[in-house]
Design a protein around this motif. Structure first.
Motif, PDB file in Angstrom:
ATOM      1  N   SER A  93      33.947  45.716  78.015  1.00 10.57           N
ATOM      2  CA  SER A  93      33.852  44.818  79.166  1.00 10.57           C
ATOM      3  C   SER A  93      32.437  44.794  79.730  1.00 10.57           C
ATOM      4  O   SER A  93      31.948  43.743  80.168  1.00 10.57           O
ATOM      5  CB  SER A  93      34.849  45.240  80.253  1.00 10.57           C
ATOM      6  OG  SER A  93      34.599  46.575  80.687  1.00 10.57           O
ATOM      7  N   THR A  94      31.769  45.942  79.717  1.00  9.57           N
ATOM      8  CA  THR A  94      30.387  45.993  80.190  1.00  9.57           C
ATOM      9  C   THR A  94      29.476  45.182  79.286  1.00  9.57           C
ATOM     10  O   THR A  94      28.575  44.481  79.751  1.00  9.57           O
ATOM     11  CB  THR A  94      29.890  47.458  80.256  1.00  9.57           C
ATOM     12  OG1 THR A  94      30.673  48.167  81.220  1.00  9.57           O
ATOM     13  CG2 THR A  94      28.421  47.517  80.637  1.00  9.57           C
ATOM     14  N   ILE A  95      29.712  45.270  77.984  1.00 11.39           N
ATOM     15  CA  ILE A  95      28.910  44.500  77.018  1.00 11.39           C
ATOM     16  C   ILE A  95      29.068  43.007  77.279  1.00 11.39           C
ATOM     17  O   ILE A  95      28.082  42.264  77.362  1.00 11.39           O
ATOM     18  CB  ILE A  95      29.322  44.846  75.576  1.00 11.39           C
ATOM     19  CG1 ILE A  95      28.952  46.297  75.253  1.00 11.39           C
ATOM     20  CG2 ILE A  95      28.657  43.889  74.585  1.00 11.39           C
ATOM     21  CD1 ILE A  95      29.473  46.779  73.915  1.00 11.39           C
ATOM     22  N   PHE A 150      32.628  32.943  74.827  1.00 18.42           N
ATOM     23  CA  PHE A 150      33.962  33.124  74.259  1.00 18.42           C
ATOM     24  C   PHE A 150      34.020  32.553  72.845  1.00 18.42           C
ATOM     25  O   PHE A 150      34.551  33.188  71.929  1.00 18.42           O
ATOM     26  CB  PHE A 150      34.998  32.451  75.153  1.00 18.42           C
ATOM     27  CG  PHE A 150      36.339  32.277  74.510  1.00 18.42           C
ATOM     28  CD1 PHE A 150      37.133  33.372  74.198  1.00 18.42           C
ATOM     29  CD2 PHE A 150      36.809  31.014  74.205  1.00 18.42           C
ATOM     30  CE1 PHE A 150      38.368  33.205  73.588  1.00 18.42           C
ATOM     31  CE2 PHE A 150      38.038  30.836  73.608  1.00 18.42           C
ATOM     32  CZ  PHE A 150      38.823  31.937  73.290  1.00 18.42           C
ATOM     33  N   PHE A 151      33.494  31.347  72.644  1.00 16.67           N
ATOM     34  CA  PHE A 151      33.455  30.760  71.301  1.00 16.67           C
ATOM     35  C   PHE A 151      32.758  31.705  70.315  1.00 16.67           C
ATOM     36  O   PHE A 151      33.170  31.837  69.162  1.00 16.67           O
ATOM     37  CB  PHE A 151      32.712  29.427  71.320  1.00 16.67           C
ATOM     38  CG  PHE A 151      33.489  28.284  71.909  1.00 16.67           C
ATOM     39  CD1 PHE A 151      34.815  28.426  72.273  1.00 16.67           C
ATOM     40  CD2 PHE A 151      32.886  27.046  72.106  1.00 16.67           C
ATOM     41  CE1 PHE A 151      35.538  27.378  72.821  1.00 16.67           C
ATOM     42  CE2 PHE A 151      33.596  25.989  72.646  1.00 16.67           C
ATOM     43  CZ  PHE A 151      34.923  26.149  73.016  1.00 16.67           C
ATOM     44  N   GLY A 152      31.688  32.352  70.793  1.00 19.96           N
ATOM     45  CA  GLY A 152      30.936  33.243  69.926  1.00 19.96           C
ATOM     46  C   GLY A 152      31.712  34.456  69.474  1.00 19.96           C
ATOM     47  O   GLY A 152      31.386  35.052  68.446  1.00 19.96           O
ATOM     48  N   THR A 153      32.743  34.826  70.220  1.00 22.10           N
ATOM     49  CA  THR A 153      33.542  35.997  69.848  1.00 22.10           C
ATOM     50  C   THR A 153      34.733  35.658  68.967  1.00 22.10           C
ATOM     51  O   THR A 153      35.336  36.560  68.393  1.00 22.10           O
ATOM     52  CB  THR A 153      34.064  36.727  71.106  1.00 22.10           C
ATOM     53  OG1 THR A 153      34.958  35.861  71.822  1.00 22.10           O
ATOM     54  CG2 THR A 153      32.916  37.148  72.000  1.00 22.10           C
ATOM     55  N   VAL A 154      35.089  34.380  68.871  1.00 21.80           N
ATOM     56  CA  VAL A 154      36.309  34.021  68.139  1.00 21.80           C
ATOM     57  C   VAL A 154      36.064  33.280  66.836  1.00 21.80           C
ATOM     58  O   VAL A 154      36.978  33.160  66.016  1.00 21.80           O
ATOM     59  CB  VAL A 154      37.262  33.179  69.020  1.00 21.80           C
ATOM     60  CG1 VAL A 154      37.710  33.973  70.235  1.00 21.80           C
ATOM     61  CG2 VAL A 154      36.615  31.874  69.437  1.00 21.80           C
ATOM     62  N   ARG A 228      38.614  40.717  75.564  1.00 23.21           N
ATOM     63  CA  ARG A 228      39.759  41.109  74.744  1.00 23.21           C
ATOM     64  C   ARG A 228      39.428  41.006  73.270  1.00 23.21           C
ATOM     65  O   ARG A 228      39.789  41.888  72.468  1.00 23.21           O
ATOM     66  CB  ARG A 228      40.959  40.215  75.072  1.00 23.21           C
ATOM     67  CG  ARG A 228      41.665  40.529  76.365  1.00 23.21           C
ATOM     68  CD  ARG A 228      42.456  41.822  76.245  1.00 23.21           C
ATOM     69  NE  ARG A 228      43.459  41.750  75.190  1.00 23.21           N
ATOM     70  CZ  ARG A 228      44.688  41.274  75.351  1.00 23.21           C
ATOM     71  NH1 ARG A 228      45.073  40.840  76.548  1.00 23.21           N
ATOM     72  NH2 ARG A 228      45.545  41.262  74.342  1.00 23.21           N
ATOM     73  N   ARG A 229      38.752  39.938  72.904  1.00 22.25           N
ATOM     74  CA  ARG A 229      38.384  39.724  71.505  1.00 22.25           C
ATOM     75  C   ARG A 229      37.429  40.819  71.027  1.00 22.25           C
ATOM     76  O   ARG A 229      37.592  41.356  69.918  1.00 22.25           O
ATOM     77  CB  ARG A 229      37.736  38.353  71.351  1.00 22.25           C
ATOM     78  CG  ARG A 229      37.168  38.067  69.970  1.00 22.25           C
ATOM     79  CD  ARG A 229      38.236  38.089  68.909  1.00 22.25           C
ATOM     80  NE  ARG A 229      37.639  37.830  67.593  1.00 22.25           N
ATOM     81  CZ  ARG A 229      38.310  37.929  66.463  1.00 22.25           C
ATOM     82  NH1 ARG A 229      39.581  38.290  66.465  1.00 22.25           N
ATOM     83  NH2 ARG A 229      37.709  37.673  65.313  1.00 22.25           N
ATOM     84  N   LEU A 230      36.472  41.168  71.854  1.00 22.45           N
ATOM     85  CA  LEU A 230      35.526  42.210  71.479  1.00 22.45           C
ATOM     86  C   LEU A 230      36.221  43.558  71.396  1.00 22.45           C
ATOM     87  O   LEU A 230      35.915  44.380  70.523  1.00 22.45           O
ATOM     88  CB  LEU A 230      34.380  42.271  72.490  1.00 22.45           C
ATOM     89  CG  LEU A 230      33.128  43.040  72.038  1.00 22.45           C
ATOM     90  CD1 LEU A 230      32.490  42.370  70.839  1.00 22.45           C
ATOM     91  CD2 LEU A 230      32.130  43.137  73.177  1.00 22.45           C
ATOM     92  N   THR A 231      37.168  43.784  72.280  1.00 21.71           N
ATOM     93  CA  THR A 231      37.927  45.032  72.261  1.00 21.71           C
ATOM     94  C   THR A 231      38.745  45.170  70.979  1.00 21.71           C
ATOM     95  O   THR A 231      38.939  46.276  70.472  1.00 21.71           O
ATOM     96  CB  THR A 231      38.871  45.105  73.482  1.00 21.71           C
ATOM     97  OG1 THR A 231      38.081  45.031  74.674  1.00 21.71           O
ATOM     98  CG2 THR A 231      39.656  46.402  73.486  1.00 21.71           C
ATOM     99  N   SER A 232      39.185  44.039  70.425  1.00 19.67           N
ATOM    100  CA  SER A 232      39.996  44.073  69.218  1.00 19.67           C
ATOM    101  C   SER A 232      39.176  44.407  67.970  1.00 19.67           C
ATOM    102  O   SER A 232      39.730  44.762  66.935  1.00 19.67           O
ATOM    103  CB  SER A 232      40.695  42.728  69.001  1.00 19.67           C
ATOM    104  OG  SER A 232      39.759  41.711  68.672  1.00 19.67           O
TER     105      SER A 232
END
Length: 239
Positions: A93-95, A150-154, A228-232
């Motif tokens: 989340s910090t990232i 968000f697009f960049g993470t998915v 959430r996506r980064l956490t996954s």
């Protein structure tokens, strides 16, 4: 929630040679157009409104948002270097929050500030047009940065998705299709600008309370899903 090291790395990535050229080119083009138009037709509120609303807020701001938002994290995920960042004792989340703040800062600096300058060049801020559009651009920068981050993470095609959204949905459907205007970041931002500008100077198809609610909802939801996506994402050896 803010990590200076992550911020420094993100700034360095966003202001690399190729991205920096695009980031500087668009605002420079806007100011050059403003100077040329002012020299040819003089101070004219209608012309200023068209340039600041059509080219600046309608095209330049979302494009800069795409570059900053997707560039804040997308390349690291694509080339796999994100694993080195995730291996550090920094929460996901910090990232995400740090990268979002950097993306917002870059987008505001390369969009809202040049729009303010161009507005003063075009008509000297008559009817508060320059300030209104600059504030609208700053507000839009927040939502665009979160959405494109968000697009960049998915997806690995975040830039393509971002350009489709910015140029097709925002510039085409968002301006021409009545129902789509309610779901346009540009129209939400215009509602904020409408409040600042003189009466009738700037118009939006969305009422201000709804616009602010939607801007906040998109920003929060996109940031949360990006986290959430980064956490996954898991590293080799993580349980």
């Amino acid at each position: 929630m803010f990590n200076p090291t992550v911020a420094r790395l993100t700034y360095r990535a966003l202001l690399g040679r190729r991205r920096a050229l695009i980031l500087f080119a668009l605002p420079a083009l806007l100011v050059a157009i403003a100077i040329l138009v002012r020299s040819l037709v003089g101070a004219d509120d209608t012309t200023a409104n068209g340039i600041l609303g059509g080219f600046a807020l309608g095209t330049m701001v979302p494009l800069i948002g795409v570059i900053a938002g997707t560039g804040a994290i997308g390349p690291e995920i694509d080339d796999g270097s994100v694993v080195y960042l995730l291996a550090k004792p920094v929460s996901r989340s910090t990232i995400i929050f740090t990268k979002l703040l950097v993306a917002i800062g870059v987008t505001v600096a390369f969009s809202a500030v040049p729009i303010l300058v161009a507005g003063f060049v075009l008509n000297g801020n008559s009817q508060q047009i320059a300030v209104a559009y600059a504030l609208a651009a700053a507000v839009a920068s927040i939502a665009y940065s979160a959405l494109f981050l968000f697009f960049g993470t998915v997806t690995r095609h975040a830039v393509v998705f971002g350009l489709v959204y910015a140029l097709v949905w925002e510039s085409l459907f968002g301006n021409l299709v009545p129902g789509a205007k309610t779901l346009s970041v540009q129209q939400w931002a215009l509602a904020v600008g409408q409040k600042i500008g003189a009466e009738g100077a700037i118009t939006s198809d969305v009422q201000l309370p709804l616009a602010i609610s939607l801007l906040a909802a998109v920003t929060v939801a996109a940031t949360w899903y990006a986290g959430r996506r980064l956490t996954s994402l898991t590293l080799a050896g993580e349980e």
